[in-house]
Each structure stands twice: as C-alpha cells, then as structure tokens.
Design an enzyme around this catalytic site. Structure first.
Site, mmCIF file in Angstrom:
data_model
loop_
_atom_site.group_PDB
_atom_site.id
_atom_site.type_symbol
_atom_site.label_atom_id
_atom_site.label_comp_id
_atom_site.label_asym_id
_atom_site.label_seq_id
_atom_site.Cartn_x
_atom_site.Cartn_y
_atom_site.Cartn_z
ATOM 1 N N GLU B 49 0.840 -1.240 0.087
ATOM 2 C CA GLU B 49 -0.036 -0.157 0.084
ATOM 3 C C GLU B 49 0.992 1.213 -0.043
ATOM 4 O OE1 GLU B 49 -0.679 -2.488 1.986
ATOM 5 O OE2 GLU B 49 -2.635 -3.187 2.145
ATOM 6 N N PHE B 111 -10.883 -6.642 14.882
ATOM 7 C CA PHE B 111 -9.984 -7.097 14.025
ATOM 8 C C PHE B 111 -9.933 -6.043 12.787
ATOM 9 C CE2 PHE B 111 -9.102 -9.257 10.033
ATOM 10 C CZ PHE B 111 -7.976 -10.141 10.217
ATOM 11 N N GLN B 112 -8.413 -5.698 12.636
ATOM 12 C CA GLN B 112 -7.854 -4.849 11.923
ATOM 13 C C GLN B 112 -8.535 -3.405 11.807
ATOM 14 O OE1 GLN B 112 -8.084 -6.545 7.793
ATOM 15 N NE2 GLN B 112 -6.158 -7.598 8.114
ATOM 16 N N LYS B 161 -17.155 0.188 7.047
ATOM 17 C CA LYS B 161 -17.939 -1.207 6.170
ATOM 18 C C LYS B 161 -19.387 -1.097 6.159
ATOM 19 C CE LYS B 161 -17.787 -5.785 5.029
ATOM 20 N NZ LYS B 161 -17.109 -6.964 4.484
ATOM 21 N N MET B 479 24.400 8.453 0.465
ATOM 22 C CA MET B 479 24.309 9.758 1.151
ATOM 23 C C MET B 479 24.809 9.703 2.462
ATOM 24 S SD MET B 479 23.964 12.935 0.616
ATOM 25 C CE MET B 479 23.087 13.429 -0.796
HETATM 26 C C1 LIG Z 1 18.904 14.233 0.078
HETATM 27 C C2 LIG Z 1 18.178 15.472 0.123
HETATM 28 C C3 LIG Z 1 18.724 16.716 -0.144
HETATM 29 C C4 LIG Z 1 18.175 17.800 -0.375
HETATM 30 N N1 LIG Z 1 18.865 18.993 -0.907
HETATM 31 C C5 LIG Z 1 18.527 20.216 -1.258
HETATM 32 C C6 LIG Z 1 19.073 21.200 -1.862
HETATM 33 O O1 LIG Z 1 20.312 21.051 -1.890
HETATM 34 N N2 LIG Z 1 18.462 22.239 -2.303
HETATM 35 C C7 LIG Z 1 17.032 22.404 -2.134
HETATM 36 O O2 LIG Z 1 16.485 23.488 -2.701
HETATM 37 N N3 LIG Z 1 16.311 21.346 -1.619
HETATM 38 C C8 LIG Z 1 16.971 20.230 -1.151
HETATM 39 N N4 LIG Z 1 16.238 19.175 -0.631
HETATM 40 C C9 LIG Z 1 14.744 19.340 -0.735
HETATM 41 C C10 LIG Z 1 14.185 20.248 0.638
HETATM 42 O O3 LIG Z 1 14.473 19.132 1.778
HETATM 43 C C11 LIG Z 1 12.839 20.631 0.571
HETATM 44 O O4 LIG Z 1 12.054 19.558 0.114
HETATM 45 C C12 LIG Z 1 12.797 21.809 -0.559
HETATM 46 O O5 LIG Z 1 13.922 22.704 -0.529
HETATM 47 C C13 LIG Z 1 11.295 22.604 -0.365
HETATM 48 O O6 LIG Z 1 11.251 23.291 -1.534
HETATM 49 P P1 LIG Z 1 10.305 24.598 -1.670
HETATM 50 O O7 LIG Z 1 10.875 25.698 -0.553
HETATM 51 O O8 LIG Z 1 10.445 24.798 -3.155
HETATM 52 O O9 LIG Z 1 9.018 24.040 -0.917
HETATM 53 P P2 LIG Z 1 7.749 23.279 -1.220
HETATM 54 O O10 LIG Z 1 7.761 21.766 -0.219
HETATM 55 O O11 LIG Z 1 7.755 22.781 -2.757
HETATM 56 O O12 LIG Z 1 6.567 24.298 -0.873
HETATM 57 C C14 LIG Z 1 5.743 24.823 -1.654
HETATM 58 C C15 LIG Z 1 5.716 26.211 -1.069
HETATM 59 O O13 LIG Z 1 4.921 26.984 -1.939
HETATM 60 C C16 LIG Z 1 3.590 27.299 -1.412
HETATM 61 N N5 LIG Z 1 2.434 27.192 -2.531
HETATM 62 C C17 LIG Z 1 1.721 26.204 -2.721
HETATM 63 N N6 LIG Z 1 1.034 26.663 -3.939
HETATM 64 C C18 LIG Z 1 1.013 27.603 -4.022
HETATM 65 C C19 LIG Z 1 0.486 28.751 -4.815
HETATM 66 N N7 LIG Z 1 -0.252 28.405 -5.568
HETATM 67 N N8 LIG Z 1 0.856 30.183 -4.775
HETATM 68 C C20 LIG Z 1 1.830 30.509 -4.000
HETATM 69 N N9 LIG Z 1 2.630 29.614 -3.189
HETATM 70 C C21 LIG Z 1 2.141 28.463 -3.253
HETATM 71 C C22 LIG Z 1 3.471 26.449 -0.249
HETATM 72 O O14 LIG Z 1 2.700 27.189 0.573
HETATM 73 C C23 LIG Z 1 4.675 26.129 0.140
HETATM 74 O O15 LIG Z 1 5.635 27.278 1.107
HETATM 75 C C24 LIG Z 1 16.726 18.020 -0.349
HETATM 76 C C25 LIG Z 1 16.115 17.077 -0.078
HETATM 77 C C26 LIG Z 1 16.893 15.794 0.283
HETATM 78 C C27 LIG Z 1 15.834 14.346 0.625
HETATM 79 C C1 LIG Z 2 13.066 5.271 4.297
HETATM 80 C C2 LIG Z 2 14.351 5.844 4.552
HETATM 81 N N1 LIG Z 2 15.170 5.624 5.503
HETATM 82 C C3 LIG Z 2 16.148 5.932 5.742
HETATM 83 C C4 LIG Z 2 16.649 7.282 5.137
HETATM 84 C C5 LIG Z 2 17.902 7.990 5.550
HETATM 85 N N2 LIG Z 2 18.868 7.859 4.046
HETATM 86 C C6 LIG Z 2 18.956 9.018 3.263
HETATM 87 S S1 LIG Z 2 19.456 8.868 2.032
HETATM 88 C C7 LIG Z 2 20.057 7.350 2.201
HETATM 89 C C8 LIG Z 2 21.061 6.545 1.323
HETATM 90 C C9 LIG Z 2 20.191 6.140 0.149
HETATM 91 O O1 LIG Z 2 21.085 4.981 -0.338
HETATM 92 P P1 LIG Z 2 20.719 4.705 -1.992
HETATM 93 O O2 LIG Z 2 19.295 4.650 -2.263
HETATM 94 O O3 LIG Z 2 21.528 3.394 -2.493
HETATM 95 O O4 LIG Z 2 21.202 5.964 -2.756
HETATM 96 P P2 LIG Z 2 22.695 6.640 -2.810
HETATM 97 O O5 LIG Z 2 22.630 7.891 -1.916
HETATM 98 O O6 LIG Z 2 23.633 5.810 -2.817
HETATM 99 O O7 LIG Z 2 22.662 7.347 -4.314
HETATM 100 C C10 LIG Z 2 19.444 6.917 3.500
HETATM 101 C C11 LIG Z 2 19.413 5.696 4.197
HETATM 102 C C12 LIG Z 2 15.688 7.756 4.284
HETATM 103 N N3 LIG Z 2 15.739 8.811 3.524
HETATM 104 N N4 LIG Z 2 14.271 7.366 3.840
#
Ligand SMILES: Cc1cc2nc3c(=O)[nH]c(=O)nc-3n(C[C@H](O)[C@H](O)[C@H](O)COP(=O)(O)OP(=O)(O)OC[C@H]3O[C@@H](n4cnc5c(N)ncnc54)[C@H](O)[C@@H]3O)c2cc1C
Ligand SMILES: Cc1ncc(C[n+]2csc(CCOP(=O)(O)OP(=O)(O)O)c2C)c(N)n1
Lengths: 163, 565
Positions: B49, B111-112, B161, B479
């Site tokens: 799911e 259940f569930q 249900k 990462m």
């Molecule tokens: C491993 C990893 C590394 C990351 N590294 C980076 C990085 O280096 N740089 C980076 O940028 N991000 C990075 N991220 C992503 C980061 O965590 C955030 O998800 C991201 O920066 C959020 O983007 P955003 O500010 O565009 O917000 P979003 O989450 O896209 O939010 C959108 C915003 O827009 C507003 N909005 C929605 N609809 C409207 C509308 N119609 N009009 C006006 N406003 C609206 C919402 O209210 C909200 O405030 C990384 C994520 C991971 C998992």
């Molecule tokens: C469900 C979940 N568990 C743990 C993490 C923490 N985490 C962030 S990046 C990462 C490594 C991901 O490894 P892989 O998919 O092999 O990607 P790579 O960074 O090697 O490209 C982990 C464990 C996460 N982001 N999501």
C-alpha cells in the site's frame, strides 16, 4: 509572554485533538485550554492561554487558522478583553490562622465553599493577575490542593462598536 | 434509485473526474472492489500500500490532478502513512480512501481496526471519518476540494464497512463546497506588490528564488516573463526545478545544501531576494541568520504559515503566486520602460555568470575505472533531450539527478523533497506513467532505495507500464556514507552492503528486462536500447563507490561555506 487566544471552530468529533495535536506536534506551550459550545449550533469556542515570543505567537495563530475546522482566531492579548478563571484552593487553616485567611478571602471577594477542622476550600474568580496574587498570599498558610478551570475570555463590546 | 455506499463512493469519484485509482483490497473495502468493475475507473493493483500512495502522488505531481488511493483498514491503512506524509511534506493533492471496521465496532479493538484518522492527523491537510452514509457525498466533494485548492495536500477519508453497505439515493453536491472555516486567499494585495516592485526597481543585485509553489500554481511562464523583462537571475529549490529551463542563461541552478556555487553565492550577495512559492527550508537556508543576510526579502506564498516561519521578511505577499506575478508584470507594464533593466543589472549578471563559469557543476570526466554516476545522469539528459519525466529515489542519486539533468519543463521532476522518502521514485513513476502513457518515465534510483519498493516490478509488468529504472549502483547507502566520510571520521557503520541481489535476474524473474552496465562506454548504448524498449526495464549501472555529491554546504553552515570538491 502570556497570550490568551479565542478560537471558534466547527464542533465535530476530534476537533479538540486537532488543536492539542497541533500544539504538541509543533512544540508550542499550552498553559490552559477550555472548550464549550457557543450559542450558534455546531460551533465550539475555545480559550487557549499560551506562552511564546512574538514570532512563535504569530506561527501559533497562523497554524490554528490553517486548520480546516477552525473558523476564527483572535489574540485577545492586545485588545480590550475581559478574562476570568475560577480556581478552588484547599488551604491549611488551623484555628489561629483562620481569621487571617478570611481577611484575604474578603479582600479578594472570594468565597469559602467548604470548611473542616484544619482546612478550607476557597473559590476565587478573577483574571490572571488576581489569581496569581491570591496564590501568593495563601502560599504561606500551605496550599494543599488546587483545581482550576483555565481561562475563559471575551472581547469587550465597546471595541466591537468602534470597529 | 438507492445505491450502496460503495457505489456512492465510486459515483462520486466519477463526478470528480477520477480515471485511475491505485490500491489494494481487503475485508473492509471488499464492497468497493465488488462494484469497481462496473465503473470506468482503471484500478492499479500494487503489491504494497505504500506504493499505492506514492503512485497516486506521482500521478498528481505529473498531471496536476488529484491522485487517488484506496486501501483496506488496519495494516492497509497504516501502510499508506509514509506515502501520505511524503505527499503532505511536498504539498501534493491526493485523496486516500481507507476502509474501516463497521461503525458499531469502532473503539472495540476490533479485527484490523486502527485509528487512522488519529494517526494521520498531523500528516494530512484534513481527514474525515464518515459516520453516516448521508455525509459521504459531501465529504468526498470536500476532500477533493481541500486536496487541490489553496496550499494543496493529502486528505484521508475513512469509511466504515457498514457505511459502504448502507443504501441511499445519491445527489452529488453541485458547485464549489461552501466551508465557512476554509477560504484560501488567492488574490494578492496590490499595495504589497507595488512595494515589491519598488524594491526591485531600487535593487542592484536582485535574485528570484522559486520553489514548488511555482509548479503547483502553473506560474512558470510568469516567472520567466518577469525574470527576462527585468533581467533578474533565478535560482530554484529542488521542488522548483523545471519551472525555468535548466540551460536558460538567467538560471543559476538549484540553491541550498547541494546547490550550485553560483546560486549560493548569489543568495549570499544579493540585495533583494524575491521568494516565490518556496518555504525557506533548512536544506536551503543553511545557518539561520546568514541566509540572504544582505538582502531585503519579498515572500510570495499562498500559505501564511510559510511566511516568517524561518526567516524575517520585509514584504510578505499572501496569495497565489501566479496572480502575484501577473500583478507585478502589470505594474511593470504601467511603468512603461522607465527602467533600463539590462544596464541596471549588467554588473550583477556579469558577476553571477562569472561564478557559474568559474565553478560549474563538475566531476572527474577523465577518470578511468568505474562509471561516474554524474555521467549516467548527463547521458539520460542527452538521450531524452530533457523531455522525460524523471522520478528519483532519495540520496545521492536524487542530488545528481537534480544537478545534472537540465529540467526543461515543470512537472518533469518528481522527487520526495520534504520527507526524503527512500522507495518513492519507482511507485511515483508508475503514477506518472498512468498519467502520461506515451511519455518516457525514468526512475533515477540508488541500489538502497530501489529495494524499498522493488516488489512493484510485477505491477509494471502486469500493467504494461514501460517505466525505466536506472540504478546508480554504488553498493552502499551513498548519501549516509558521504556524511560518515565527511563528518564521522569514515566510520562506515551499516552503510556498505555486504550482500546485494542480482538486479538483472531480479528484473527477469518479475518478467521485466534487465541490463548490466559496467563500463563508461556501455552507458549510452545500453540506455538508448533500454529507452527504446516498449516495456519496463531495469538498468543496473555499477558506478564508482565512494563518489560524493558536491558542492556541499555542511548542515548548519552558511551558504558561503560550501565544500567544493
Ligand atoms: C537528500 C536531500 C537533499 C536535499 N537537498 C536540497 C538542496 O540542496 N536544495 C534544495 O533546494 N532542496 C533540497 N532538498 C529538498 C528540501 O528538503 C525541501 O523539500 C525543498 O527545499 C523545499 O522546496 P520549496 O521551498 O520549493 O517548498 P515546497 O515544499 O515545494 O513548498 C511549496 C511552497 O509553495 C507554497 N505554495 C503552494 N501553492 C502555491 C501557490 N499556488 N501560490 C503560491 N505559493 C504556493 C506552499 O505554501 C509552500 O510554502 C533536499 C532533500 C533531500 C531528501
Ligand atoms: C525510508 C528512509 N530510510 C532512511 C533514509 C535515510 N537515508 C537518506 S539517503 C540514504 C541512502 C540512500 O541510499 P541509496 O538509495 O543507495 O542511494 P545513494 O545515496 O547511494 O544514491 C538513507 C539511508 C531515508 N531517506 N528514507
């Protein structure tokens, strides 16, 4: 700083947990929370007292307004409002102290609602400052137990007419 | 005619224009599944799911329509929670239907039975428990309305249900639902827009910082028009990529932790930051207080809670960002060429170009030995000319996809930004492929993440969904390993896999095609062949272990303190 918020919301199941969950999930403080139905059918009114700086308060108010079930949020702190809380205070009251305690009760227009040989239960109604003052004064006699309703508050009507 | 609650639900879906549902059956929803074949709704049967929720989310991100997912009570419902939270963190419109035990049993530890409304309260925009069949049509109407309007988000509807079995005469509410407690504000305040434009007219070093809100609002054209008219450089968050073509001369690339040198230096040095539909996430801002510290900040966002949450703002604009940008363009038109923007920003644009030229995104292209993961992404970009829908898993694969695929159009990067959910990319690709059966959908994956929802291979095979999975296989949780290398003295605790499946054989056993790539020379031909195939493909690319993502702003540092190598 302490703020008193008045919140109107749809009276549907779980609405209280939406509010309390918001506060706990986001690490906001709740000092007291008080909910009851309003005159309007299906609408509940809540008074929440909370503590936080200006930015936190701004977030609290915005986050509350964002909840789909919330109709209206007013911060009563900066506008003329009346605020009351009722507290029951059980205080140690030996024969020698009883008269002194009664004087405090009189000055603050409290009521004695129960008496026993060495204790009294005092009912006090007032705003935050008054209740604090009563606590301060009764402290030295020994407060045994406290029950509080939490604050309820209402905007003064003068204000409504000026608007 | 009276029909069952199950049929009411399906009729309502038809009214909402739903053509596909991602789900998995069980006792509590068996009535819906019983009626489902009678309706023109395609059901995609997943194998977990969580994947149903991600697929609905991917469908929504790719198409802009509300994604729908249907699961049973108890474990079926709890399995969707990660998917719901993923959609919540990225503001994705989605409606999740969960079955519930019959109303009289609720609260009895039946259940569930699980209190899914309670569990998902903090990760849904709103949720409902349907207590009376009479409320079902209204609740479904409201659920779709809430999901797609204002700041979008997932909404959960829990249906016991017995409600599905009761009967009623269906009358679907017409028009927009009227909810006194919910009135999103779309229209900008003109005064605030004037203030913003006045600041722009005065600025010497303006920068536009755009985010996911621009994609959600379909405001990319307005962004480009304003940027080009006023000659303002643009940087995007991970969620905003694609709003501006990745190779546009005004586009500086992504900002933040793994952003480009040019983008982060521009943020650090700008004197006006025009933030549009972005929420100042900590992956973007780095050390609070240092982000755009020399700038006046204008912040356009539809959600008041996004404004002044992390960063002080000088001109807040609470509105839909497309309308706000239209308004600003209108003010600009009234000014009628009073400003020579080109001349005013020439020095600044020369500076940003210089940063981009001196520190481009790079990797060791000349290295011999294993394949460079960045090269794989570049090749995917070249082969698809930026025209594919790219989904990613989480980790280095995701960052390399963000850096080296020059997204050309909105809704072509589907990635879990806010929650960072490993296992998101593949099921999201299923959703995107359902929305666009004829487009190329590629999941850029890591060998760790892909194993979190690998079971969906059978879903794509059975439904003939030609999703391509390209695994950047570095043999580790890259990462996390990178953080261990840089900040934990190389203590690679539990990040390097001792055992791995044979991905090619695994694909084959599910009935998909698998390829192994071990040399740089094989990358382009194999990917070309894989992309041309009319079926699902897994490409296992053995990439350099220990390759890191750069630039990198260490967590909590200022954007000016990038690690460059
Ligand atoms: C491993 C990893 C590394 C990351 N590294 C980076 C990085 O280096 N740089 C980076 O940028 N991000 C990075 N991220 C992503 C980061 O965590 C955030 O998800 C991201 O920066 C959020 O983007 P955003 O500010 O565009 O917000 P979003 O989450 O896209 O939010 C959108 C915003 O827009 C507003 N909005 C929605 N609809 C409207 C509308 N119609 N009009 C006006 N406003 C609206 C919402 O209210 C909200 O405030 C990384 C994520 C991971 C998992
Ligand atoms: C469900 C979940 N568990 C743990 C993490 C923490 N985490 C962030 S990046 C990462 C490594 C991901 O490894 P892989 O998919 O092999 O990607 P790579 O960074 O090697 O490209 C982990 C464990 C996460 N982001 N999501």
């Amino acid at each position: 700083m302490r703020h008193v918020l008045s919140v109107l919301m749809e009276n549907e199941p779980g609405v209280l947990s939406r509010i309390s969950g918001l506060f706990s999930g986001r690490g906001f403080n709740i000092e007291s929370i008080n909910a009851a139905p309003t005159l309007e059918k299906g609408v509940t009114s809540m008074t929440i007292t909370t503590i936080g700086d200006e930015l936190i308060l701004e977030q609290i108010v915005k986050q509350l307004r964002k909840l789909v079930s919330v109709i209206k949020v007013v911060d009563l702190t900066d506008i003329p409002a009346v605020e009351r809380e009722m507290v029951l205070i059980k205080v140690a009251a030996s024969d020698s102290r009883r008269a002194e305690i009664m004087r405090i009760v009189d000055i603050f227009r409290c009521k004695v609602v129960d008496v026993s040989i060495d204790e009294m239960v005092i009912e006090a109604i007032g705003d935050y400052g008054k209740i604090q003052a009563i606590f301060n004064l009764l402290q030295r006699y020994g407060i045994k137990e406290v029950a509080r309703t939490g604050t309820v508050a209402m905007k003064r009507s003068m204000q409504t007419m000026e608007e | 005619m009276e029909i069952s609650g199950a049929r009411v639900l399906l009729e309502c879906l038809i009214k909402e224009g739903v053509d596909v549902v991602f789900g998995f059956p069980g006792g509590a929803v068996i009535d819906i599944y019983d009626a489902l074949p009678d309706y023109p709704i395609k059901h995609i049967l997943v194998r977990h799911e969580q994947a149903a929720a991600h697929a609905a989310d991917g469908y929504a991100r790719a198409s802009g329509r509300v994604g729908v997912c249907l699961v049973t009570s108890g474990p079926g419902a709890t399995n969707t929670v990660t998917g719901i939270a993923t959609a919540y963190c990225d503001s994705i419109p989605m409606v999740v239907f969960t079955g519930q035990v019959p109303s009289p049993l609720i609260g009895n530890d039946a259940f569930q039975e699980v209190d899914i409304v309670g569990i998902t309260r903090p990760c849904t925009k709103h949720n409902y428990l349907v207590k009376d069949i009479k409320d079902l049509p209204r609740i479904i109407k409201e659920a779709f309305y809430l999901a797609r309007t204002g700041r979008p988000g997932p909404v959960l509807v829990d249906v016991p249900k017995d409600v599905l079995q009761q009967k009623m005469r269906l009358k679907y509410p017409e028009g927009e639902p009227q909810m006194r407690s919910y009135n999103p504000n779309y229209k900008p305040n003109l005064n605030q827009l004037r203030k913003a434009m006045t600041l722009l007219a005065k600025a010497k070093r303006p920068l536009m910082y755009i985010g996911g809100g621009v994609i959600m609002a379909d405001a990319h054209e307005q962004v480009m028009r304003l940027a080009r008219a006023c000659r303002v450089p643009v940087t995007a968050t991970l969620m905003g990529l694609g709003a501006m073509p990745g190779d546009d001369p005004l586009f500086l690339g992504m900002l933040g932790m793994h952003g480009t040198y040019a983008a982060n230096m521009a943020v650090y040095n700008c004197d006006l930051l025009l933030a549009v539909g972005a929420r100042f996430d900590d992956r973007v801002t780095g050390k609070p207080g240092t982000f755009a510290a020399k700038a006046k900040i204008v912040h356009v966002d539809i959600d008041p809670t996004s404004i002044r949450k992390n960063v002080q703002v000088h001109v807040p604009v609470v509105s839909d960002c497309r309308l706000a940008l239209e308004g600003m363009l209108g003010i600009l038109a009234d000014w009628d060429g009073q400003t020579d923007w080109e001349a005013k920003h020439a020095e600044w644009l020369a500076q940003t170009s210089e940063w981009a030229a001196s520190h481009p995104l790079s990797y060791d292209r000349a290295a011999s030995g294993p394949v460079k993961p960045q090269y794989v992404v570049e090749t995917i970009y070249e082969l698809t000319r930026g025209d594919a829908i790219i989904t990613t898993e989480v980790g280095q694969n995701q960052m390399w996809a963000a850096q080296f695929y020059k997204f050309q159009r909105p809704r072509t990067l589907l990635t879990s930004g806010g929650l960072g959910t490993m296992g998101y990319g593949f099921p999201a690709a299923i959703g995107a492929q359902m929305a666009f059966p004829d487009r190329l959908v590629v999941d850029i994956a890591g060998d760790g993440s892909i194993q979190m929802n690998i079971q969906e291979l059978v879903t794509v095979v059975w439904n003939r969904l030609p999703v391509k999975i390209v695994i950047l296989n570095n043999g580790c949780l890259g990462m996390v390993r990178q953080w261990q290398e840089l900040f934990y003295k190389g203590n690679y605790s539990s990040t390097c896999f001792e055992a791995q499946p044979d991905f090619v054989k695994l694909a084959a056993s599910y009935g998909a095609k698998g390829f192994l790539v071990e040399t740089t020379e094989q990358v382009a031909p194999v990917l070309r062949e894989a992309f041309a195939l009319d079926g699902p493909v897994v490409v296992d690319v053995r990439v350099t272990p220990g390759e890191n993502v750069y630039p990198m702003v260490p967590s909590g540092a200022s954007l000016s303190e990038m690690l460059l190598v």
